[in-house]
Structure formats: structure tokens, C-alpha cells
Scaffold this active site. Structure first.
Site, mmCIF file in Angstrom:
data_model
loop_
_atom_site.group_PDB
_atom_site.id
_atom_site.type_symbol
_atom_site.label_atom_id
_atom_site.label_comp_id
_atom_site.label_asym_id
_atom_site.label_seq_id
_atom_site.Cartn_x
_atom_site.Cartn_y
_atom_site.Cartn_z
ATOM 1 N N ASP A 13 0.893 -1.168 0.000
ATOM 2 C CA ASP A 13 0.000 0.000 0.000
ATOM 3 C C ASP A 13 0.928 1.214 0.000
ATOM 4 O O ASP A 13 1.569 1.519 1.000
ATOM 5 C CB ASP A 13 -0.886 -0.040 1.254
ATOM 6 C CG ASP A 13 -1.708 1.243 1.447
ATOM 7 O OD1 ASP A 13 -1.661 2.124 0.557
ATOM 8 O OD2 ASP A 13 -2.379 1.354 2.488
ATOM 9 N N LYS A 48 2.583 11.362 -3.592
ATOM 10 C CA LYS A 48 1.591 10.619 -4.373
ATOM 11 C C LYS A 48 0.684 11.563 -5.177
ATOM 12 O O LYS A 48 0.220 11.211 -6.261
ATOM 13 C CB LYS A 48 0.746 9.772 -3.419
ATOM 14 C CG LYS A 48 -0.147 8.751 -4.078
ATOM 15 C CD LYS A 48 -0.743 7.854 -3.010
ATOM 16 C CE LYS A 48 -1.734 6.866 -3.565
ATOM 17 N NZ LYS A 48 -2.244 5.994 -2.484
ATOM 18 N N GLU A 107 -7.147 0.434 -4.733
ATOM 19 C CA GLU A 107 -7.201 0.350 -3.269
ATOM 20 C C GLU A 107 -8.538 -0.200 -2.752
ATOM 21 O O GLU A 107 -8.537 -1.101 -1.903
ATOM 22 C CB GLU A 107 -6.890 1.722 -2.652
ATOM 23 C CG GLU A 107 -5.404 2.071 -2.794
ATOM 24 C CD GLU A 107 -5.092 3.551 -2.582
ATOM 25 O OE1 GLU A 107 -5.971 4.299 -2.105
ATOM 26 O OE2 GLU A 107 -3.960 3.960 -2.888
ATOM 27 N N ASP A 138 -12.747 5.532 2.526
ATOM 28 C CA ASP A 138 -11.319 5.594 2.866
ATOM 29 C C ASP A 138 -10.924 7.004 3.286
ATOM 30 O O ASP A 138 -10.786 7.902 2.455
ATOM 31 C CB ASP A 138 -10.509 5.132 1.644
ATOM 32 C CG ASP A 138 -8.994 5.115 1.899
ATOM 33 O OD1 ASP A 138 -8.541 5.646 2.941
ATOM 34 O OD2 ASP A 138 -8.263 4.564 1.051
HETATM 35 P P1 ADP Z 1 -2.959 7.394 3.823
HETATM 36 O O1 ADP Z 1 -3.869 6.386 3.194
HETATM 37 O O2 ADP Z 1 -3.323 8.797 3.457
HETATM 38 O O3 ADP Z 1 -1.530 7.092 3.580
HETATM 39 P P2 ADP Z 1 -3.482 6.319 6.535
HETATM 40 O O4 ADP Z 1 -4.587 5.392 6.197
HETATM 41 O O5 ADP Z 1 -2.228 5.726 7.019
HETATM 42 O O6 ADP Z 1 -3.205 7.371 5.389
HETATM 43 O O7 ADP Z 1 -4.076 7.331 7.640
HETATM 44 C C1 ADP Z 1 -3.281 8.261 8.275
HETATM 45 C C2 ADP Z 1 -4.143 9.141 9.122
HETATM 46 O O8 ADP Z 1 -4.825 8.351 10.105
HETATM 47 C C3 ADP Z 1 -3.319 10.172 9.884
HETATM 48 O O9 ADP Z 1 -3.940 11.430 9.797
HETATM 49 C C4 ADP Z 1 -3.381 9.640 11.307
HETATM 50 O O10 ADP Z 1 -3.270 10.670 12.260
HETATM 51 C C5 ADP Z 1 -4.767 9.014 11.344
HETATM 52 N N1 ADP Z 1 -4.926 8.072 12.453
HETATM 53 C C6 ADP Z 1 -4.181 6.971 12.702
HETATM 54 N N2 ADP Z 1 -4.615 6.385 13.839
HETATM 55 C C7 ADP Z 1 -5.659 7.118 14.303
HETATM 56 C C8 ADP Z 1 -6.522 7.029 15.448
HETATM 57 N N3 ADP Z 1 -6.382 6.066 16.356
HETATM 58 N N4 ADP Z 1 -7.489 7.970 15.605
HETATM 59 C C9 ADP Z 1 -7.631 8.958 14.688
HETATM 60 N N5 ADP Z 1 -6.848 9.112 13.614
HETATM 61 C C10 ADP Z 1 -5.868 8.193 13.416
HETATM 62 MG MG MG Z 2 -4.529 4.804 2.172
#
Ligand code: ADP
Ligand code: MG
Length: 612
Positions: free
Chosen positions: A13, A75, A175, A197
Site C-alpha cells: 500500500d 503521491k 485500493e 477511505d
Molecule cells: P494514507 O492512506 O493517506 O496514507 P493512513 O490510512 O495511514 O493514510 O491514515 C493516516 C491518518 O490516520 C493520519 O492522519 C493519522 O493521524 C490518522 N490516524 C491513525 N490512527 C488514528 C486514530 N487512532 N485515531 C484517529 N486518527 C488516526
Molecule cells: Mg490509504
């Protein structure tokens, strides 16, 4: 297949905020972590003045102290030109420049510049290292996910990034499709799945339709600037206000405090996903540390407008897919920000059902990618998902012939269009039978599906213009559409040509086509001759039936005898006799046509002259 010969293929991912890898092991899919157990690698690359390049968590920590040389959210730039990025580049702290020799942008680091693909390659390199350390072997192949709305250029840039990182991207998977796979939803026969998402910087919603275990993305919507970062920012603003006593002007907050505040704000946000309260003490150089407290209810009020925006996108996607909230069978939550209880609650309310949250929302996509990877590595023999079309695709033509529209080994995605017509008068419903195979007759091919194009206005045979289009998307889903151009009537079907087909089956189908090449050719010729003979019989009969045609009785008897003879030969399988009869009859009717029709025209002309 033994373990030694089985390829190691990981699922990756490659996220806007975080990236990670997963693999299918003996106990099913699992993410690949570092020695501390962390799976997520921040998608950030920092270039130090001394030439050192830092990737991941350490780079993320530098985004405030070294903003111009620290690249995050690359990205967003993948496969894009300056014109695609209006408004986007101003938001980024680093400098995006136009490239001299391509339409794609580059990122300026000091007096040098680097492509988004190279930055992504550095991130993929880190993911790969972590995977290799976790697996104890080298990794050269991967399945990489991209958002469903990524176009060809963005997908190609992702492939290029993999190549630079020394990885072969065996497949680029959507995705939301990966997320649905991770939840095993492909085993349902029919249904509508919504994948919601909410990540760090982007929100995407996709509506997938499952038919016979096949996914198809039917609608996407979202907001490319809505995510967890926005929630962090609203908390940061409150903290800044506290530090500066309400004076929020830039420069009022000490630079060293900035980074700490950002990290603290994110930590508080995450804490509020499980706790009702979070608090923070920050040392800002005064006598007392500053005290800041936030409870869940107030946090929810702060982010409510953003959450409502995501729901609005969901409604738009549903409308686009022609669905009501009640038509949705499954809702899957993806992205770290869907851990926020309010997000889960509002989704459940909108769709009136509990969304899937059993899997870690920031790992779901990687796990689904790993399932695809496993199929490609030969682990799951029930499925064959390839980047190229393994066997030709086409439709049945008159007499059981197979008209190939997409040839074997075409790369996906691909598209092919051909015109067809009817062979019978006044045909208002046209059956379209879709087959796959390398042989000449549909009887020797694999039937993929059928549909009827109905509502065609009655017309003489050969007059309807039916445009048949084969479209294979990046997920390998084949959509066959038939459109009658005169009436605009349209019908279509979706299938996955590789579904349930194993490598061995493909191999043997190709082999059969070679073994039977000669016989197939003869069969095909016979079908074509029969069609030709039928056309001759049909055309001649029509002309004979026209009262104005000046045939002599003798000519009529002769032609009728020939017609009977042709009909008899069409029923048999003597190719040579049929061919000779066709040729002879063709010549005779041609001569007659010239003659008789010539007479008719002459008669018409003389009629006209006497009238004048
Ligand atoms: P992306 O797909 O954009 O790469 P992710 O799916 O990894 O991102 O999500 C990252 C986001 O999720 C960040 O803003 C992070 O702060 C938030 N996040 C991760 N864990 C938690 C949580 N327990 N509660 C709220 N937000 C969260
Ligand atoms: Mg993602």
C-alpha cells in the site's frame, strides 16, 4: 508447486501519508513490520544539506525544521503535469517545477531536481528493506495499490517508481478492490460494496459491484484535501492560540515548539479515538508549562463539518452508481482516520448498517494487495489474475464462428471495438455470446457470458449497425457493450475472463489451438462458406419474389433448382462441393443481375421517356 520455486510477491500500500507491505503466509495474510513491530512507514523523504537522504519516520520529524527539502504527499504529484496541479503546488512547502523534457513535474531540492517517481522509489525501497528484513529473503516482485481514480499516467508513474526501486510491479490494483478482498467479499455472489477511505490527507469513497465474485468500481467520489491532517490542524490552532494568547500571527509561535505541537495534536486526536479526554502540558519557556485539555464531544464538534463533507461525497457516489443507501450490502472502512468513533457512527447511520472494522483500517489495503500477490505467486491456484489477457476474447458469429476482438497477450487495460449486423430480417433482439479461447469455433472455447440487446427496431438483415466494444479494466474485469447505432439501444455485461481459470488450463487451451489448427481452419472455412451460401440463397429468393423483376419462367426454374441444391449442400459438410456450387451460383446470379436489372432499368428509363 514446492516452496523453493514459489515466487516471493509482496503486496504494497503506497499511501499518501503512510506506506506498508504485507504477505500471505501459512496462517493467512499479515503485514510486515520492523523489529519494533511497526508496520507503517511515513511516505516522507528528506534531503539533508550534506547529501544524506532520510526516509520514513525520521524524515517526517524533519518536515518542520527542513520543510523545503522534505517531501511529503508525493503521491499527489505522480504522473501529473503542471496543468493538472493547479492550486496543488502552492499548498506544498517544497518547490514543484516543470520538467524540460517531459510533461511531468519535478521537485526542486536546492539547485537539483528529482522526479516524483524517484521519491516514491525511495519510499518503496524502504518498504522493500523492511519486508526483506522481516522475511529474511530478497523481494523483487510486488503488487502495488493505487486509488481507483488514478489514470493511466498515474498508474504508469507508479510502475516506474517500482522499477527504480528494483521491484517489478506485477499488478497495479485499486485500493478499494484490495480492501474488499481483504474482507473476503469476493466470495459473495452479488452485492454492492461501499469502501469509505479516510486517510491523512485525502478522502475517497468507491462503490463496487460484485457479480459472481467479480468486483467492478462503478462510482468514485471524494475530496483530495480532506483527512486526518485537517483534524490535527484544528487542534494545533487551539494550542497556538493558547501559546500566543490569541495572537495567531505567524512567527508568534517559536519554531521549536511547532514540531512538538504538531506531534502532540496528532497524539491527542488518536487518544480521543479510545478515550473521552486528552490533555497536554507544553513547556513554552515560561514559569509554568501550558495546560491544554480536549474532550471527545468538543473534538467531534470541531471535525463535524469535515465528516459531513465525506457523507456528502458518499451520497454523490451512490447517486452516480444509481443506488440508494438501502441498496448497499457491505460498507468497508479504510484509512487511519476511520478509527475516529464519530466517523464510524456517521457512516453506520448513513448506510443504516454496521460497517466492517474488524481489520486494522490502515492495514486493510496492504492485506488485500497481499492476497492478490499470493495469487500471482502461484499460492492460490483457484484464481488467475494477470496483467495480460491469457486467451483471446470475442463473440459468437453466425454459424458458431468465433470473432476475436481482443487477442491473446494484449496488456490490460485494453479496449477493442468492431461492427456487426444481423443475418435475419426484423430481428429485434440480438443475442451476444461472449467467449474466450484460441480456437476458431465457439464450441471449442470457454463461454464467459451472454446478454441480449433488445428493442432494436425491425429492419432487413444486415441493416442494423451493432457496435460491440470489449473493455478490460486494470482489475481484469471485462465489460462487453453492444450498441445498435441506428436506434441507440444498448446492453452490456461484466465478467472476469481469468476467473476460475488456472495457469495449466490456459496452457492446455493454447496447446489445443495449435494441435487443432488445421482442422479449425477447415471448420472455419466451412462456416464461412455456409454463411456465404445462405446469403446467396436469401438474396436471390428475395429478388425472385419481387413481382417487378422481369425473369423468364425458365430462369426462375433454373434459379430455384440451384437454390435447392445450395440448401442441401449447406446442410452437409462437403467443403469442395459447397465451394464449387457457391462460386458457380455466384457467377450466374451476377450475370443475371447485370442482365435482368439492366433490363429493368432500361424499362424504367423508357417509361420515363414516354411520359416526358
Ligand atoms: P494514507 O492512506 O493517506 O496514507 P493512513 O490510512 O495511514 O493514510 O491514515 C493516516 C491518518 O490516520 C493520519 O492522519 C493519522 O493521524 C490518522 N490516524 C491513525 N490512527 C488514528 C486514530 N487512532 N485515531 C484517529 N486518527 C488516526
Ligand atoms: Mg490509504
Amino acid at each position: 508447486m514446492s516452496n523453493e520455486t514459489r515466487d516471493v510477491v509482496i503486496g504494497i500500500d503506497l499511501g499518501t501519508t503512510n506506506s506498508l507491505a504485507a504477505i500471505v503466509g501459512k496462517d493467512g495474510p499479515r503485514v510486515l513490520t520492523d523489529s519494533q513491530g511497526a508496520a507503517l512507514i511515513p511516505s516522507v523523504v528528506s534531503f539533508l544539506d550534506g547529501g544524506e537522504v532520510i526516509v520514513g519516520a525520521e524524515a517526517r520529524a524533519l518536515s518542520i525544521s527542513n520543510p523545503e527539502r522534505t517531501v511529503h504527499s508525493v503521491k499527489r504529484l505522480m504522473g501529473r503535469g503542471m496543468a493538472d496541479l493547479a492550486g496543488e503546488v502552492d499548498r506544498l512547502p517544497y518547490t514543484v517545477v516543470e520538467s524540460d523534457n517531459s510533461k511531468l513535474v519535478r521537485i526542486a531540492i536546492g539547485d537539483k531536481s528529482i522526479t516524483p517517481q524517484e521519491i516514491s522509489a525511495l519510499i518503496l525501497g524502504r518498504v522493500r528493506e523492511q519486508a526483506e528484513a522481516a522475511l529474511g529473503c530478497t523481494v523483487e516482485k510486488a503488487v502495488i495499490t493505487v486509488p481507483a481514480y488514478f489514470d493511466d499516467a498515474q498508474r504508469q508513474a507508479t510502475r516506474d517508481a517500482a522499477k527504480i526501486a528494483g521491484l517489478t510491479a506485477l499488478r497495479i490494483v485499486n485500493e478499494p478492490t484490495a480492501a474488499a478482498l481483504a474482507y473476503g467479499l469476493d466470495t459473495s455472489r452479488e452485492g454492492n460494496v461501499v469502501v469509505y477511505d479516510l486517510g491523512g490527507g485525502t478522502f475517497d469513497v468507491s462503490v463496487l459491484k460484485i457479480t459472481q465474485g467479480v468486483f467492478k468500481v462503478v462510482a468514485t467520489a471524494g475530496d483530495t484535501h480532506l483527512g486526518g491532517d485537517d483534524f490535527d490542524r484544528t487542534i494545533m490552532e487551539e494550542i497556538f492560540a493558547l501559546i500566543t494568547g490569541g495572537d495567531n500571527r505567524p512567527g508568534k509561535v517559536p519554531a521549536e515548539a511547532l514540531q512538538q505541537v504538531r506531534l502532540s495534536a496528532e497524539a491527542m486526536k488518536k487518544e480521543l479515538s479510545s478515550a473521552e479526554n486528552a490533555m497536554l502540558e507544553i513547556d513554552v519557556g515560561g514559569e509554568q508549562p501550558l495546560h491544554y485539555e480536549l474532550d471527545r464531544a468538543r473534538f467531534e464538534a470541531m471535525i463535524a463539518p469535515s465528516v459531513e463533507l465525506t457523507l456528502k461525497c458518499c451520497r454523490a457516489a451512490l447517486a452516480d452508481a444509481g443506488l440508494q443507501a438501502g441498496d448497499v450490502d457491505e460498507v468497508v472502512l479504510v484509512g487511519g482516520s476511520t478509527r475516529i468513533p464519530m466517523v464510524r457512527r456517521r457512516c453506520a447511520e448513513l448506510f443504516d448498517r454496521e460497517p466492517h472494522t474488524e481489520l486494522d483500517p490502515d492495514r486493510v489495503v496492504a492485506l488485500g494487495a497481499a492476497i492478490q500477490a499470493d495469487v500471482l505467486a502461484g499460492g492460490n491456484k483457484d484464481l488467475l489474475l494477470l496483467d495480460v489477457i491469457p486467451l483471446a476474447l470475442g463473440i459468437e458469429t453466425v454459424g458458431g464462428g468465433f470473432a476475436k476482438l481482443v487477442t491473446r497477450n494484449s496488456t490490460v487495460p485494453c479496449r477493442a471495438t468492431e461492427m456487426f449486423s444481423t443475418s435475419v430480417d426484423n430481428q429485434t433482439g440480438i443475442d451476444v455470446n461472449v467467449f474466450q479461447g484460441e480456437r476458431e469455433m465457439v464450441a471449442d472455447c470457454r463461454h464467459l457470458g451472454s446478454f441480449k440487446l433488445s428493442g432494436v427496431p425491425p429492419m432487413p438483415a444486415g441493416l442494423p449497425r451493432v457496435e460491440v466494444t470489449f473493455l478490460v479494466d486494470a482489475d481484469g474485469v471485462l465489460t462487453v457493450t453492444a450498441r445498435e447505432q441506428r436506434s441507440g439501444q444498448e446492453a452490456s455485461i461484466d465478467v472476469v475472463p481469468s476467473h476460475g481459470l488456472t495457469r495449466d488450463e490456459v496452457r492446455s487451451m493454447v496447446k489445443e489451438s495449435i494441435v487443432h489448427a488445421h482442422e479449425d481452419f477447415a471448420n472455419r472455412e466451412l462456416v464461412e462458406l455456409r454463411n456465404k451460401a445462405n446469403n446467396l440463397v436469401y438474396g436471390t429468393t428475395r429478388v425472385l419474389d419481387m413481382p417487378e423483376m422481369p425473369f423468364t419462367d425458365e430462369q426462375r426454374t433454373d434459379l430455384n433448382a440451384d437454390i435447392q441444391n445450395l440448401k442441401k449442400l449447406v446442410g452437409g459438410d462437403d467443403i469442395e462441393a459447397l465451394k464449387a456450387a457457391c462460386d458457380a451460383f455466384g457467377e450466374k446470379t451476377q450475370a443475371l443481375a447485370d442482365n435482368v436489372i439492366g433490363e429493368a432499368i432500361k424499362a424504367e428509363l423508357s417509361k420515363g421517356m414516354t411520359q416526358a
